[in-house]
Write an enzyme that holds these catalytic residues in place. Structure first.
Site, PDB file in Angstrom:
ATOM      1  N   GLY A  79       0.746  -1.211   0.200  1.00 13.95           N
ATOM      2  CA  GLY A  79       0.163  -0.085  -0.010  1.00 13.95           C
ATOM      3  C   GLY A  79       0.875   1.314  -0.049  1.00 13.95           C
ATOM      4  O   GLY A  79       1.974   1.069   0.128  1.00 13.95           O
ATOM      5  N   GLN A 138       1.403   3.352   2.112  1.00 12.15           N
ATOM      6  CA  GLN A 138       1.981   3.777   3.517  1.00 12.15           C
ATOM      7  C   GLN A 138       2.481   2.511   3.971  1.00 12.15           C
ATOM      8  O   GLN A 138       2.682   2.241   5.193  1.00 12.15           O
ATOM      9  CB  GLN A 138       1.203   4.357   4.454  1.00 12.15           C
ATOM     10  CG  GLN A 138       0.827   5.689   4.068  1.00 12.15           C
ATOM     11  CD  GLN A 138       1.773   6.552   4.210  1.00 12.15           C
ATOM     12  OE1 GLN A 138       3.008   6.252   5.002  1.00 12.15           O
ATOM     13  NE2 GLN A 138       2.003   8.024   3.630  1.00 12.15           N
ATOM     14  N   SER A 139       3.018   1.591   3.064  1.00 11.25           N
ATOM     15  CA  SER A 139       3.667   0.311   3.431  1.00 11.25           C
ATOM     16  C   SER A 139       4.877   0.378   4.240  1.00 11.25           C
ATOM     17  O   SER A 139       5.887   1.092   3.788  1.00 11.25           O
ATOM     18  CB  SER A 139       3.862  -0.555   2.108  1.00 11.25           C
ATOM     19  OG  SER A 139       4.762  -1.676   2.448  1.00 11.25           O
ATOM     20  N   ASN A 140       4.768  -0.075   5.706  1.00 13.89           N
ATOM     21  CA  ASN A 140       6.219  -0.170   6.212  1.00 13.89           C
ATOM     22  C   ASN A 140       7.127  -1.125   5.812  1.00 13.89           C
ATOM     23  O   ASN A 140       8.296  -0.929   5.696  1.00 13.89           O
ATOM     24  CB  ASN A 140       5.812  -0.726   7.737  1.00 13.89           C
ATOM     25  CG  ASN A 140       4.911   0.350   8.403  1.00 13.89           C
ATOM     26  OD1 ASN A 140       5.209   1.628   8.502  1.00 13.89           O
ATOM     27  ND2 ASN A 140       3.949  -0.162   8.927  1.00 13.89           N
ATOM     28  N   ALA A 195       7.379  -1.884   2.664  1.00 16.68           N
ATOM     29  CA  ALA A 195       7.975  -1.044   1.386  1.00 16.68           C
ATOM     30  C   ALA A 195       9.163   0.030   1.941  1.00 16.68           C
ATOM     31  O   ALA A 195      10.376   0.145   1.417  1.00 16.68           O
ATOM     32  CB  ALA A 195       7.114  -0.058   0.309  1.00 16.68           C
TER      33      ALA A 195
END
Length: 341
Positions: A81, A83-85, A87
């Site tokens: 997503g 706001q992927s942690n 990523a």
């Protein structure tokens, strides 16, 4: 007896410096009503890691990047997503190891504000030098990632595809290792944890903890999860498959069924990444009593579930509860509108 060499057979890139600490939330106990409440809350500080502003995904990335390098890859493609942690930490880990990083970020959460789309994890993604592909609503991240991998191959490179949350059996090995850490720390501290509480998103952390706890000779049924991504029945089925895949990867004959897992759907709210009033209150309580930051997508919702289950005595009085703090605090800045009201 625990086989300490079990994980040594898998390629690994070290991104952490030793076991993360376990701390007691003594001040929170007082705020909640003092010791008469009968539950002691401890936290496993997986937010305390030096790389990329910390977080549990580094455990997965140690094994995933090890796999990527063993396969001769020179770049990593990650889906997640906005706001992927995962990523964000993949970008940081790639910067550390010299791998190119491509982030394919899908609109998994219906939040289109400027602060959500450009702050928090997204800001750090760019600072870590990742190549971002922010998709529009309805775009298929998996298809885009595979096309990008083909383009990289055509130009002479080789890309490693890290799926959503890094929750492959190999990625889950990071939380097999965490289960071993908890078992050793429990002995060192002289504390038996009756409950280990976690959020469950893509299921890799839960799968690794269950498999690792079983291999360590402890009862994996004490792991209590709160789903933050999918309905509980869907989450249970997916996590069962992941646990059993990890057992198979480890060469173990153990297997679990749905009834062996405890996954609550009480904190999901309107869906993944959507704030709830209980999440906001949990983030505030922990911040104001302990000076610690829970993230709004995973830890905040799981801690809200923990507080509710303590209040309703779903978690038995007298229990020692270990909450795994998974990090993700940069996401707080993308949810400033929800948290400042």
């Amino acid at each position: 007896m625990l086989d300490l060499d079990l994980l040594s057979h898998f390629p690994r890139v070290r991104l952490m410096q030793g076991p993360t600490p376990i701390q007691r939330l003594s001040r929170l106990t007082q705020v909640l009503g003092g010791p008469e409440k009968g539950v002691s809350i401890w936290v496993k500080r997986d937010d305390l890691m030096e790389l990329g502003d910390g977080g549990n995904k580094l455990r997965k990335l140690e094994f995933l990047l090890g796999q990527a390098m063993a396969e001769g890859c020179d770049s990593v493609i990650v889906t997640g997503g906005v706001q992927s942690n995962f990523a964000r930490l993949a970008a940081a880990a790639c910067a550390r190891t010299g791998l190119a990083c491509e982030l394919v970020l899908a609109q998994m959460v219906p939040r289109d504000s400027e602060i959500y789309q450009g702050n928090g994890n997204v800001l750090l993604d760019r600072l870590f030098g990742a190549n971002l592909h922010v998709l529009t609503e309805g775009d298929d991240a998996g298809s885009f990632a595979h096309r990008r991998a083909s383009e990289i191959a055509a130009s002479g490179g080789k890309a490693f595809f890290a799926t959503l949350g890094g929750s492959t059996p190999v990625g889950a090995l990071g939380y097999v290792d965490c289960a071993f850490e908890i078992a050793a720390q429990s002995i060192e501290m002289g504390i038996a944890f009756q409950q280990i509480v976690i959020p469950n998103g893509s299921g890799g952390m839960h799968a690794g903890l269950v498999a690792g706890t079983a291999v360590a000779g402890k009862d994996p049924s004490r792991i209590r999860a709160y789903t933050v991504l999918s309905p509980a029945d869907v989450c249970v089925a997916a996590t069962v498959d992941k646990v059993n895949a990890v057992f198979e990867l480890l060469g173990k004959e153990d297997r679990v069924q749905a009834e062996d897992l405890t996954i609550s759907g009480t904190q999901l709210g309107r869906g993944y990444g959507m704030p709830t009033s209980d999440m906001v209150e949990a983030v505030r309580i922990v911040g104001r009593s302990e000076g610690l930051l829970l993230d709004p997508v995973y830890g905040g919702k799981a801690f809200a579930g923990l507080l509710s289950d303590i209040e309703n005595e779903v978690i038995a009085p007298g229990s020692n509860v270990l909450f795994v703090m998974t990090g993700g605090s940069p996401g707080l800045y993308a949810y400033a509108d929800a948290l400042s009201n």
